[in-house]
Enzyme design. Structure first.
Site, PDB file in Angstrom:
ATOM      1  N   TYR A  74       0.828  -1.203   0.000  1.00 48.93           N
ATOM      2  CA  TYR A  74       0.000   0.000   0.000  1.00 48.93           C
ATOM      3  C   TYR A  74       0.870   1.264   0.000  1.00 48.93           C
ATOM      4  CZ  TYR A  74      -3.901   3.075   1.164  1.00 48.93           C
ATOM      5  OH  TYR A  74      -4.849   4.054   1.135  1.00 48.93           O
ATOM      6  N   PHE A 126      -6.796  20.498 -24.416  1.00 47.20           N
ATOM      7  CA  PHE A 126      -7.475  19.253 -24.763  1.00 47.20           C
ATOM      8  C   PHE A 126      -8.834  19.273 -24.048  1.00 47.20           C
ATOM      9  CE2 PHE A 126      -8.457  14.754 -23.896  1.00 47.20           C
ATOM     10  CZ  PHE A 126      -8.628  14.360 -25.204  1.00 47.20           C
ATOM     11  N   ASP A 127      -9.818  18.531 -24.574  1.00 52.81           N
ATOM     12  CA  ASP A 127     -11.196  18.557 -24.028  1.00 52.81           C
ATOM     13  C   ASP A 127     -11.276  18.386 -22.519  1.00 52.81           C
ATOM     14  OD1 ASP A 127     -11.073  17.694 -26.639  1.00 52.81           O
ATOM     15  OD2 ASP A 127     -12.846  16.444 -26.500  1.00 52.81           O
ATOM     16  N   ASP A 216       1.176  19.962 -20.487  1.00 51.63           N
ATOM     17  CA  ASP A 216       0.363  18.767 -20.676  1.00 51.63           C
ATOM     18  C   ASP A 216       1.228  17.890 -21.583  1.00 51.63           C
ATOM     19  OD1 ASP A 216      -1.260  16.803 -21.708  1.00 51.63           O
ATOM     20  OD2 ASP A 216      -3.010  18.085 -21.936  1.00 51.63           O
ATOM     21  N   ALA A 218       1.303  14.653 -22.538  1.00 49.07           N
ATOM     22  CA  ALA A 218       0.836  13.334 -23.006  1.00 49.07           C
ATOM     23  C   ALA A 218       1.706  12.767 -24.139  1.00 49.07           C
ATOM     24  CB  ALA A 218      -0.621  13.433 -23.460  1.00 49.07           C
ATOM     25  N   LYS A 259      -0.450   7.588 -23.401  1.00 50.52           N
ATOM     26  CA  LYS A 259       0.086   7.862 -24.743  1.00 50.52           C
ATOM     27  C   LYS A 259       1.590   7.542 -24.716  1.00 50.52           C
ATOM     28  CE  LYS A 259      -3.844  10.387 -24.595  1.00 50.52           C
ATOM     29  NZ  LYS A 259      -4.707  10.449 -23.422  1.00 50.52           N
ATOM     30  N   HIS A 451     -21.597  13.182 -28.760  1.00 48.58           N
ATOM     31  CA  HIS A 451     -21.089  12.218 -29.746  1.00 48.58           C
ATOM     32  C   HIS A 451     -20.866  10.820 -29.168  1.00 48.58           C
ATOM     33  CE1 HIS A 451     -17.671  14.168 -27.809  1.00 48.58           C
ATOM     34  NE2 HIS A 451     -16.979  13.070 -28.048  1.00 48.58           N
TER      35      HIS A 451
HETATM   36  C1  LIG Z   1      -3.362  16.224 -24.723  1.00 48.30           C
HETATM   37  C2  LIG Z   1      -4.174  15.406 -23.758  1.00 48.30           C
HETATM   38  N1  LIG Z   1      -4.293  15.807 -22.481  1.00 48.30           N
HETATM   39  C3  LIG Z   1      -5.007  15.110 -21.586  1.00 48.30           C
HETATM   40  C4  LIG Z   1      -5.683  13.954 -21.935  1.00 48.30           C
HETATM   41  C5  LIG Z   1      -6.518  13.224 -20.918  1.00 48.30           C
HETATM   42  O1  LIG Z   1      -5.916  12.044 -20.552  1.00 48.30           O
HETATM   43  P1  LIG Z   1      -6.716  10.758 -20.044  1.00 48.30           P
HETATM   44  O2  LIG Z   1      -7.525  10.234 -21.170  1.00 48.30           O
HETATM   45  O3  LIG Z   1      -5.633   9.830 -19.584  1.00 48.30           O
HETATM   46  O4  LIG Z   1      -7.565  11.196 -18.887  1.00 48.30           O
HETATM   47  C6  LIG Z   1      -5.591  13.491 -23.257  1.00 48.30           C
HETATM   48  C7  LIG Z   1      -6.301  12.260 -23.671  1.00 48.30           C
HETATM   49  O5  LIG Z   1      -6.507  11.961 -24.818  1.00 48.30           O
HETATM   50  C8  LIG Z   1      -4.816  14.247 -24.193  1.00 48.30           C
HETATM   51  O6  LIG Z   1      -4.696  13.865 -25.480  1.00 48.30           O
END
Ligand SMILES: Cc1ncc(COP(=O)(O)O)c(C=O)c1O
Length: 466
Positions: A74, A126-127, A216, A218, A259, A451
């Protein structure tokens, strides 16, 4: 480049996962049963799945071996220490906080740093990043460079517009801004990379106005590869050195490790500020897990420790980016217009240009995505007015997305160039009969992110040419 000799896959296949192409009538039946929404088609009924590059990669033999080394204690597990020291050495931050995926990292950071009404400035959010900023009462502002909109194949279209960044800070005052972010590569603008020159300029502006600067990260390794390839002063630097220079310039990193962590699940926050670490981890223990596992199993942490090292391998990245470029060329040769240059992780088809007979209100991107499934069992995703359009709650008017795209994201180390050739052949067939592709209308939708779950109906028979 058309005549470039492609690097071959720098790995060989040790374990295979069978995939099955259903007959065309079965595919038609499946897509009708899913009300023409590809998110609702079972993965077992897909032949080639290009829905996302997130969490869909193949692990290496070293990662599978590391999985067995997972220490599931843990607190203070050996696996956490492996993960922590790997992140520290690549991302050059003292404190490492694991989380189960990127959006949790965002939620924890914004819950801690952001005050209601403050701005977050980003090359392009990102969204989920945008969603988390809004959820905490912040205002996300995108400041992409002017070239991001053009279709010229110029490098570094993911850059921040640093002139607008500085103007914005001067106009609104640094105290109104919670942080400046840089998303590498810039996913929402087509996986386009950001140059180190642009990162230096952005960091310099942040320093001048005492603003926190976060990445960010990723797709940090893919971004580093583009810097090495296209920024002459970095040609002789290693991917690790380039990544190090990038991260030395920032205060913190949030990463979805699904990613460039080459893992199926995982994420983290890396920071230097001890006070912020205390605040974030207090919240984290409440909602995600103890500080040394953060919602992940010990074995996941081991896999990530290996994946984050493997992703720095030049040969891996050289193949990855060349494969995306090769795929883009093939799709173009098949007669479908794409966004250029191809970015790191996906090829984006301009469905609006490809299917001018379908108006934006009838989702040309969805028309093409359904055709790719019906004709070839291929799953892609519409990134256009189905995803970003709809009724504006303020004006009550229907708004469309700026472009009607279909994204074909490439999972890491999963598909060979032969799979991509197959997709290009399907695309060519579709191009020959494109006039028969119908538009769609939404017959049922949710209030947010429609979507994912909406039902659609075709404006004309889908199987018209069969
Ligand atoms: C640029 C970017 N930031 C953040 C995220 C969010 O990551 P997660 O899907 O692991 O929550 C993504 C996911 O596609 C992303 O492409």
């Amino acid at each position: 480049m058309k005549n470039r000799r492609q690097p071959a896959e720098p790995y060989r296949i040790k374990s295979v996962e069978p995939i099955r192409l259903l007959e065309r009538p079965e595919r038609l039946e499946r897509i009708r049963a899913a009300n023409f929404n590809l998110f609702k088609v079972d993965a077992a009924d897909i032949f080639i799945d290009l829905l996302t590059d997130s969490g869909t990669g193949a692990m290496s033999n070293r990662q599978w071996a590391a999985l067995m080394m997972g220490d599931e204690s843990y607190a203070g597990a050996v696996s956490f220490r492996h993960f922590e020291s790997t992140v520290q050495s690549i991302f050059r931050k003292r404190f490492v906080i694991p989380c189960h995926q990127g959006r949790v990292a965002e939620n924890l950071v914004f819950s801690t740093i952001l005050k209601k009404g403050q701005f977050v400035l980003n090359n392009t959010h990102f969204d989920t990043t945008k969603g988390n900023v809004l959820h905490k009462g912040g205002i996300p502002i995108d400041l992409p460079c002017a070239q991001a909109k053009s279709n010229d194949p110029i490098p570094f279209k993911g850059n921040m517009d640093t002139a607008r960044l500085e103007e914005f800070i001067k106009e609104h005052g640094p105290e109104s801004i919670a942080m400046v972010m840089m998303t590498v590569t810039n996913n929402s603008s087509g996986g386009q990379p950001v140059s180190l020159a642009n990162i230096h300029e952005t960091a310099e502006i942040c320093r001048r106005y005492h603003l926190p600067f976060f990445f960010d990260a990723a797709r940090f390794a893919e971004n580093s590869y583009f810097i090495k390839r296209d920024e002459p002063e970095y040609r002789d630097k290693s991917i690790r050195e380039i990544a190090g220079e990038m991260f030395d310039l920032c205060d913190g990193v949030m990463m979805s490790a699904k990613k460039d962590g080459l893992a199926n699940m995982g994420g983290f926050i890396a920071i230097n500020d001890e006070r912020l670490y205390q605040q974030v981890t207090e919240l984290m223990i409440l909602i995600e897990g103890y500080v040394t596992y953060g919602g992940l199993a010990g074995r996941d942490l081991e896999v990530l420790a290996v994946g984050l090292e493997e992703v720095l391998d030049y040969d891996y990245l050289d193949f990855r980016i060349a494969q995306t470029q090769y795929f883009g060329e093939k799709i173009k040769e098949a007669g479908l217009p794409i966004i250029e240059p191809t970015g790191g992780h996906a090829v984006f088809i301009d469905a609006g240009r490809f299917l001018p007979h379908i108006p934006a209100e009838q989702f040309p991107g969805q028309g093409l995505a359904v055709a790719l499934y019906v004709e070839g069992g291929i799953r892609t995703v519409e990134i256009g007015s189905l995803m970003f359009g709809g009724v504006d709650p303020l004006t009550g008017k229907v708004v469309n997305a700026p472009r009607e795209l279909v994204r074909m994201a490439l999972p890491r180390r999963v598909y060979t160039n032969s799979h991509l050739d197959y997709i290009a052949e399907v695309a060519e067939q579709i191009a020959e009969h494109k006039q028969s592709i119908p538009g769609y209308r939404v017959i049922k939708e949710s209030q947010f992110l429609r979507h994912f779950t909406c039902d659609l109906a075709a404006m004309a028979p889908v199987a018209a040419r069969a």
